[in-house]
Design an enzyme around this catalytic site. Sequence first.
Site, PDB file in Angstrom:
ATOM      1  N   THR A   1     -71.912 -19.865 -19.292  1.00 40.69           N
ATOM      2  CA  THR A   1     -71.864 -19.083 -20.528  1.00 40.69           C
ATOM      3  C   THR A   1     -70.974 -17.843 -20.402  1.00 40.69           C
ATOM      4  OG1 THR A   1     -73.892 -17.943 -19.846  1.00 40.69           O
ATOM      5  CG2 THR A   1     -74.123 -19.859 -21.285  1.00 40.69           C
TER       6      THR A   1
ATOM      7  N   SER B   1     -76.546  -6.504 -17.503  1.00 43.98           N
ATOM      8  CA  SER B   1     -76.548  -7.685 -18.354  1.00 43.98           C
ATOM      9  C   SER B   1     -75.134  -8.088 -18.698  1.00 43.98           C
ATOM     10  CB  SER B   1     -77.325  -7.404 -19.648  1.00 43.98           C
ATOM     11  OG  SER B   1     -77.100  -8.408 -20.601  1.00 43.98           O
ATOM     12  N   LYS B   2     -74.826  -9.388 -18.535  1.00 38.02           N
ATOM     13  CA  LYS B   2     -73.489  -9.834 -18.909  1.00 38.02           C
ATOM     14  C   LYS B   2     -73.313  -9.789 -20.422  1.00 38.02           C
ATOM     15  CE  LYS B   2     -74.330 -14.867 -18.592  1.00 38.02           C
ATOM     16  NZ  LYS B   2     -73.938 -16.073 -17.845  1.00 38.02           N
ATOM     17  N   ARG B   3     -74.407  -9.876 -21.168  1.00 42.27           N
ATOM     18  CA  ARG B   3     -74.299  -9.769 -22.634  1.00 42.27           C
ATOM     19  C   ARG B   3     -73.867  -8.359 -23.042  1.00 42.27           C
ATOM     20  NH1 ARG B   3     -79.230 -13.281 -25.391  1.00 42.27           N
ATOM     21  NH2 ARG B   3     -78.798 -15.231 -24.310  1.00 42.27           N
TER      22      ARG B   3
END
Length: 487
Positions: free
Chosen positions: A16, A256-258
Amino acid sequence: MFNKDEVRTRFAPSPTGYMHVGNLRTALYAYLLTKSKGGKFILRIEDTDQERYVEGAVDVIYKTMKDTGLLWDEGPDVGGPVGPYIQSERRDIYKKYAIELVERGGAYYCFCTKDRLDEMRRIHEASGMMNKYDGHCRHLSKQEIDGLLASGVPYVIRQKIPESGETTFHDEVFGDITAPNDTLDDNVLLKTDGLPTYNFANVVDDHLMGITHVIRGIEYLSSAPKYNLLYEAFGWDVPIYVHCPPVMKDATQKLSKRNGDASYEDLLKKGFLKDAVLNYIALLGWCPGGEREIYTLSEMVEAFDVSGISKSPAIFDNSKLEWINGEYIRAMSAEQFHETALLWIKQGVKTETDTRIIAEVLQPRCTKLCDIPEQLDFIDALPDYSTELYVSKKMKTNPENSLDSLKTAKPVLEALAEWNRDAIHASLFGLIEKLGVKNGVILWPVRVAVSGKQFTPGGAVEICVMLGKEESLRRIDKGIELLSNSQ
């Protein structure tokens, strides 16, 4: 198929996006546990969430793992006895086991429409209740189910959670944890498109692939009771759970990669070395004991034990990473560092110069490679600077005595037959001894004159070596001119 007596762990990332620091740490701990026990490390790609799939993300996973030395024994590209190792290629397997679970009484068909589920969610939210499926399809008769299936009504398959009692599981880090069954939701196991949810696929795959130890982030701790109930419903052995504490950017926020927090690739672009990054990530939540902090991958394997994993969140400390990176830089040979730093040096220096001398000066002082270009911006051209730079209370220098120092140092340097570190050092320190002054009285003004900067990657001697004789003397002349005109 595989040796049932061996330790088998897996890293099962979703494609993702980039490789987040927390993902890489999970992969590292799984690898270390396996290799410390002489077992097998499996790479599995969990791509059932097609909406979040990012093109090229699988290649990022492969590259990152290979870069850091976390080589897998079984996986999509190397094969193995329990493939395929990409979930989207295992669709028929999940449907088969989902139907088997229905027959065993651990799951059921659900024909509820999206509109009904949305309405139920709105009611729960309005009343402040936890949003759980209400079991509407849980008690449909066999005749009703057969009729709906025959009519082609879309369905999902849901896990049938016991309506009472408790489920207890053991985690190697957090100990025994008990959850009341009435707090658990009848989660979807198989979606209407025939693909499994994460919760179902990873249980089926872990069993079929013989995974003995499941290492994952603490965010999955609350789901472990549901996983246990699935294992029990199938009559399968439950693996050993190892849940790792979160990696935090500060006391309240998780990395967080988000949220765009640092990925492995970002850290490399910032000038961190891959071995240093891996070393630092290993220490984010794991303590090998003692005060030692620098470990190669093979040394981590020897030292690793699950008992060293902390329950407490780990704060990502950039200054600690820089320190470790600096230790790795200084452990390099001069040739290795020159090769590693060359592209960064060339970003900062466009004129023809001896990059090996620059690398030699930088290596003892460098903590991350991205700092190199801005440290060298004075080499191509002497920046405009104020005579205020010659003022140092600590060195007892000011524009007046700095002018005298430069006028005294210039002929000494000019007389040198050889222009190298030893010759420059001997001439300047010989002058200091002859004059009976502190080092800074001579060295500070010379360094300012040849660099035009308050902070430099080296001292007066090193900067003169980097610039060469002709340019160094030209800049000292310029310093003399600047100071003379200011008086």
